[in-house]
Design a protein around this motif. Structure first.
Motif, PDB file in Angstrom:
ATOM      1  N   GLY A 225       0.835  -1.201   0.000  1.00 31.38           N
ATOM      2  CA  GLY A 225       0.000   0.000   0.000  1.00 31.38           C
ATOM      3  C   GLY A 225       0.860   1.236   0.000  1.00 31.38           C
ATOM      4  O   GLY A 225       2.047   1.196   0.335  1.00 31.38           O
ATOM      5  N   GLN A 226       0.263   2.352  -0.362  1.00 31.29           N
ATOM      6  CA  GLN A 226       0.987   3.613  -0.383  1.00 31.29           C
ATOM      7  C   GLN A 226       1.463   3.999   1.017  1.00 31.29           C
ATOM      8  O   GLN A 226       0.968   3.490   2.017  1.00 31.29           O
ATOM      9  CB  GLN A 226       0.091   4.723  -0.944  1.00 31.29           C
ATOM     10  CG  GLN A 226      -0.364   4.518  -2.371  1.00 31.29           C
ATOM     11  CD  GLN A 226      -1.341   5.597  -2.817  1.00 31.29           C
ATOM     12  OE1 GLN A 226      -1.574   6.583  -2.109  1.00 31.29           O
ATOM     13  NE2 GLN A 226      -1.935   5.418  -3.991  1.00 31.29           N
TER      14      GLN A 226
ATOM     15  N   THR B 238      -0.883   4.470   4.572  1.00 33.16           N
ATOM     16  CA  THR B 238      -2.172   3.766   4.505  1.00 33.16           C
ATOM     17  C   THR B 238      -2.418   2.866   5.713  1.00 33.16           C
ATOM     18  O   THR B 238      -3.459   2.221   5.802  1.00 33.16           O
ATOM     19  CB  THR B 238      -2.264   2.922   3.210  1.00 33.16           C
ATOM     20  OG1 THR B 238      -1.072   2.132   3.070  1.00 33.16           O
ATOM     21  CG2 THR B 238      -2.414   3.815   1.996  1.00 33.16           C
TER      22      THR B 238
ATOM     23  N   LYS C 294       0.030   0.442   7.102  1.00 36.51           N
ATOM     24  CA  LYS C 294       0.649  -0.897   7.019  1.00 36.51           C
ATOM     25  C   LYS C 294       1.190  -1.354   8.372  1.00 36.51           C
ATOM     26  O   LYS C 294       1.033  -2.517   8.754  1.00 36.51           O
ATOM     27  CB  LYS C 294       1.776  -0.875   5.968  1.00 36.51           C
ATOM     28  CG  LYS C 294       1.282  -0.589   4.546  1.00 36.51           C
ATOM     29  CD  LYS C 294       2.372  -0.739   3.515  1.00 36.51           C
ATOM     30  CE  LYS C 294       3.432   0.340   3.603  1.00 36.51           C
ATOM     31  NZ  LYS C 294       2.919   1.678   3.264  1.00 36.51           N
TER      32      LYS C 294
ATOM     33  N   GLN D  27       5.743  -0.132  -0.094  1.00 36.19           N
ATOM     34  CA  GLN D  27       4.939   0.793  -0.878  1.00 36.19           C
ATOM     35  C   GLN D  27       5.294   0.676  -2.362  1.00 36.19           C
ATOM     36  O   GLN D  27       4.717   1.344  -3.214  1.00 36.19           O
ATOM     37  CB  GLN D  27       5.128   2.234  -0.409  1.00 36.19           C
ATOM     38  CG  GLN D  27       6.551   2.760  -0.507  1.00 36.19           C
ATOM     39  CD  GLN D  27       6.661   4.194  -0.040  1.00 36.19           C
ATOM     40  OE1 GLN D  27       5.838   5.045  -0.398  1.00 36.19           O
ATOM     41  NE2 GLN D  27       7.663   4.483   0.772  1.00 36.19           N
TER      42      GLN D  27
ATOM     43  N   HIS E 117      -3.569  -5.901   0.491  1.00 34.58           N
ATOM     44  CA  HIS E 117      -3.268  -4.588  -0.091  1.00 34.58           C
ATOM     45  C   HIS E 117      -4.188  -3.566   0.550  1.00 34.58           C
ATOM     46  O   HIS E 117      -5.412  -3.763   0.592  1.00 34.58           O
ATOM     47  CB  HIS E 117      -3.467  -4.607  -1.605  1.00 34.58           C
ATOM     48  CG  HIS E 117      -3.206  -3.273  -2.255  1.00 34.58           C
ATOM     49  ND1 HIS E 117      -1.926  -2.787  -2.440  1.00 34.58           N
ATOM     50  CD2 HIS E 117      -4.057  -2.318  -2.710  1.00 34.58           C
ATOM     51  CE1 HIS E 117      -1.998  -1.604  -3.006  1.00 34.58           C
ATOM     52  NE2 HIS E 117      -3.271  -1.290  -3.177  1.00 34.58           N
ATOM     53  N   LEU E 118      -3.616  -2.485   1.066  1.00 33.82           N
ATOM     54  CA  LEU E 118      -4.399  -1.457   1.746  1.00 33.82           C
ATOM     55  C   LEU E 118      -4.729  -0.333   0.770  1.00 33.82           C
ATOM     56  O   LEU E 118      -3.841   0.177   0.081  1.00 33.82           O
ATOM     57  CB  LEU E 118      -3.625  -0.910   2.944  1.00 33.82           C
ATOM     58  CG  LEU E 118      -3.238  -1.950   3.998  1.00 33.82           C
ATOM     59  CD1 LEU E 118      -2.579  -1.268   5.184  1.00 33.82           C
ATOM     60  CD2 LEU E 118      -4.453  -2.749   4.456  1.00 33.82           C
TER      61      LEU E 118
ATOM     62  N   ASN F 279      -2.101  10.379   2.368  1.00 33.20           N
ATOM     63  CA  ASN F 279      -2.988   9.443   3.067  1.00 33.20           C
ATOM     64  C   ASN F 279      -3.221   9.824   4.529  1.00 33.20           C
ATOM     65  O   ASN F 279      -3.441  10.998   4.815  1.00 33.20           O
ATOM     66  CB  ASN F 279      -2.445   8.018   2.913  1.00 33.20           C
ATOM     67  CG  ASN F 279      -2.512   7.553   1.469  1.00 33.20           C
ATOM     68  OD1 ASN F 279      -3.588   7.402   0.914  1.00 33.20           O
ATOM     69  ND2 ASN F 279      -1.356   7.345   0.844  1.00 33.20           N
TER      70      ASN F 279
END
Length: 458
Positions: free
Chosen positions: A180-181, A184, A186, A292, A318-319, A367
């Protein structure tokens, strides 16, 4: 269903049983070995303990190995059986395999081959049990340990599905990859995974961004130094300290190829060698990695090993970016308002009713980190009654002026679709994005849930 590591060794030769147990303890250190010399006790042992794997001799008093194989496959179908015997007969081996044995070994075969087969069998059992558990959790739609997710605020269906998935794989020995970016959440999901699998053990996080090969090896494995006077000093690595807990490897995509190979060896062999040591030490922890980066794209560029990629992706989530969590926005803003007011010792201001809707088209490139910063800034500028929305409007205007479009542009085909086709396409997309949650889909489409329900039935 617990972690698939328990093994029962059954043989009437006590000396051979001790030798086999010692060998497997050395070559498969992650396994938990029990032994049984009396074939009459096997059924009772299996009823008391959930064994992932049974290693059976064929020729024993009271009950033969083939009788026990039939009983185990019938009454304990989630338990695998490997025949380890002195009977070197092809017909017997074929018959055992046909009757459900996972493999057939002669006692004179290389023990290293047997150990590799044992480890593969444990992985197979683990995957089978994880599949059943995932299926059960998604059918029930409930959580057994909701408290493990107290650090994550959401009502988004796709994230609630991730909660159920994490709970289902909690006791798997395989790694978990969280992508994930930046910002987000993680690390919060990694902590939830830890709470589910080994809350009593340590949680150790290692940031791999910019780490050198030498630092990576020392950090994970530790070091033994041999001095001229014969003294030895030891520096323990995180794999020693994390024993029984979770090792969280943040930004695994930043590792060099050389360090990737070392990490792969740890995952596959479940052991490591401290720098300067020739003695292996067992790895006893859950490995959670996050990134990421698009690891598949890095792999295609030759920057990330294929074998490590597929080992890390044994379990993956995946977020979504914050821009795809519209249902959570107002709740998150209130959470950060309370947090900011407490830390600044200020009265918490009220969130404007339309603030979340005003932000619905903003992409939040940073985010959750960006939203938290905005709210803290807004609270510091507020009068204690109403939240100052200037920081939010400033961010929106900055991105508009930099050429960022507030939303994606629809590209129409050469032949325009009908209105009915467009309506159906919008409904299908909204239902897909919300995992068939009609309430969320209706909100996304700007209609009532009852209106959406009528369109779906029509």
């Amino acid at each position: 269903m617990k972690l698939a590591r328990n093994i029962l060794l059954v043989d009437d030769e006590a000396a051979w049983l001790r030798t086999l147990a010692n060998t497997l303890n050395r070559l498969v250190p992650e396994a938990q070995i029990d032994t049984c010399v009396d074939s009459r006790q096997v059924e009772n042992r299996l009823n008391i303990t959930d064994y992932a794997l049974v290693l059976l001799d064929l020729t024993m008093p009271f009950h033969s190995g083939e009788e026990l194989l039939a009983m185990i496959r019938s009454e304990h179908p989630n338990t695998r059986v490997i025949i380890v015997t002195g009977v070197n007969e092809v017909d017997t081996a074929v018959r055992c395999i046909k009757n459900g044995a996972y493999d057939y070994f002669i006692k004179t075969d290389a023990v290293e081959d047997l150990a590799r087969t044992v480890r593969r069998a444990l992985e197979v059992v683990g995957l089978e049990r994880n599949y059943l558990k995932i299926k059960e959790h998604f059918l029930s739609r409930t959580l057994d340990q909701p408290q493990a997710f107290n650090n994550i605020l959401t009502c988004e269906p796709q994230l609630l599905d991730q909660f159920r998935y994490l709970e289902a794989i909690a006791h798997s020995p395989e790694p978990l990859l969280i992508s994930g970016q930046s910002g987000t959440g993680k690390s919060e999901f990694a902590k939830s995974s830890h709470q589910l699998c080994c809350p009593e053990g340590p949680f150790i996080s290692v940031n791999l961004a910019g780490i050198s090969d030498e630092s990576f090896e020392l950090k994970l494995f530790g070091q033994l130094k041999h001095h001229d006077d014969g003294q030895v000093t030891a520096q323990a690595g995180v794999l020693h300290h994390v024993n029984g807990g979770t090792l969280y490897l943040n930004e695994v995509g930043a590792l060099s190829i050389a360090s990737q190979l070392k990490l792969l060896d740890v995952i596959e062999s479940r052991q490591y060698y401290p720098v300067g040591s020739e003695r292996p030490y067992p790895v006893n922890c859950r490995i959670v990695a996050s990134t990421q980066d698009d690891l598949l794209a890095l792999n295609q560029q030759g920057l990330f090993r294929s074998d490590l990629l597929y080992r890390l992706r044994a379990h993956k989530i995946h977020l979504p970016p914050l821009a795809e969590r519209s249902l959570d926005l107002a709740m998150l803003i209130n959470h950060f308002i309370d947090q900011a007011a407490q830390e600044m010792e200020l009265p918490p201001p009220q969130q404007p009713r339309d603030l979340a809707s005003q932000l619905s088209e903003y992409r939040f490139p940073g985010n959750l980190h960006e939203l938290k910063g905005m709210v803290f800034d807004a609270v510091s500028r507020s009068d204690g009654v109403q939240l100052n929305i200037s920081p939010f409007m400033e961010a929106i205007n900055e991105h508009r002026s930099s050429g960022e479009r507030p939303q994606d542009t629809i590209v129409f085909p050469k032949v325009l679709p009908t209105l009915a086709q467009m309506n159906q396409a919008l409904i299908d997309e909204a239902m897909s994005r919300t995992a068939n949650n009609q309430t969320a889909a209706a909100q996304m489409l700007g209609i009532s849930q009852s209106a959406l329900s009528r369109r779906l039935k029509g």
